[in-house]
Design a protein around this motif. Structure first.
Motif, PDB file in Angstrom:
ATOM      1  N   PRO A   1      45.363  38.438  33.394  1.00  0.00           N
ATOM      2  CA  PRO A   1      45.878  37.857  34.205  1.00  0.00           C
ATOM      3  C   PRO A   1      45.514  37.051  35.315  1.00  0.00           C
ATOM      4  N   ALA A   2      45.787  36.113  35.196  1.00  0.00           N
ATOM      5  CA  ALA A   2      45.611  34.563  36.543  1.00  0.00           C
ATOM      6  C   ALA A   2      45.419  35.642  38.009  1.00  0.00           C
TER       7      ALA A   2
ATOM      8  N   THR B   1      44.788  35.404  41.818  1.00  0.00           N
ATOM      9  CA  THR B   1      45.319  35.313  43.146  1.00  0.00           C
ATOM     10  C   THR B   1      44.083  35.092  44.556  1.00  0.00           C
TER      11      THR B   1
ATOM     12  N   SER C   1      45.837  29.485  49.440  1.00  0.00           N
ATOM     13  CA  SER C   1      45.916  28.067  49.936  1.00  0.00           C
ATOM     14  C   SER C   1      44.612  27.505  49.662  1.00  0.00           C
TER      15      SER C   1
ATOM     16  N   THR D   1      42.993  30.778  36.535  1.00  0.00           N
ATOM     17  CA  THR D   1      42.986  29.595  37.685  1.00  0.00           C
ATOM     18  C   THR D   1      44.632  30.346  37.448  1.00  0.00           C
ATOM     19  N   PRO D   2      45.481  29.755  38.152  1.00  0.00           N
ATOM     20  CA  PRO D   2      47.177  30.258  37.584  1.00  0.00           C
ATOM     21  C   PRO D   2      47.468  28.810  37.326  1.00  0.00           C
TER      22      PRO D   2
END
Length: 116
Positions: free
Chosen positions: A46-47, A49, A52, A96-97
């Motif tokens: 999974p990417a 999290t 920001s 990364t996403p």
């Protein structure tokens, strides 16, 4: 074995405070990059999290909340590591996403390379 020496030198230069651009340019050989890309495609995770306020660039410290993954490299019958990836097996990584693979030094959690 040659790849391992290049990785070790690059990590030394990074730790010694030499610019991140140098580490990014020398840490991963084309063969290793190909291996990493294929490995991540065949072993999806999974990417990660993260907030920001974090940017996964060379030299940054990965937040503790980011789960790091380990490369599982199989050993060939002749005793050599598959694809000569001896150096890669010591790294951790996350995705990364934006689907970039980020290599991380295990002890310091510092980013040492970003595969784009």
């Amino acid at each position: 074995m040659r790849h391992g020496k290049a990785l070790g030198l690059s990590l030394f230069l990074l730790a010694a405070g030499t610019g991140g651009a140098l580490a990014q340019a020398t840490i991963v050989t084309p063969v290793q990059r190909e291996y990493i890309t294929a490995y991540v495609a065949q072993n999806p995770v999974p990417a990660a999290t993260y907030g920001s306020d974090y940017d996964p660039v060379v030299g940054s410290v990965v937040p503790e909340t980011v789960v790091l993954n380990q490369f599982v490299v199989r050993q060939e019958q002749n005793g050599n590591w598959d694809g000569g990836q001896d150096a890669v097996r010591s790294m951790l990584y996350f995705v990364t996403p934006a689907a970039q693979t980020v290599l991380v030094e295990p002890g310091s959690r510092r980013v040492v390379y970003v595969v784009q």
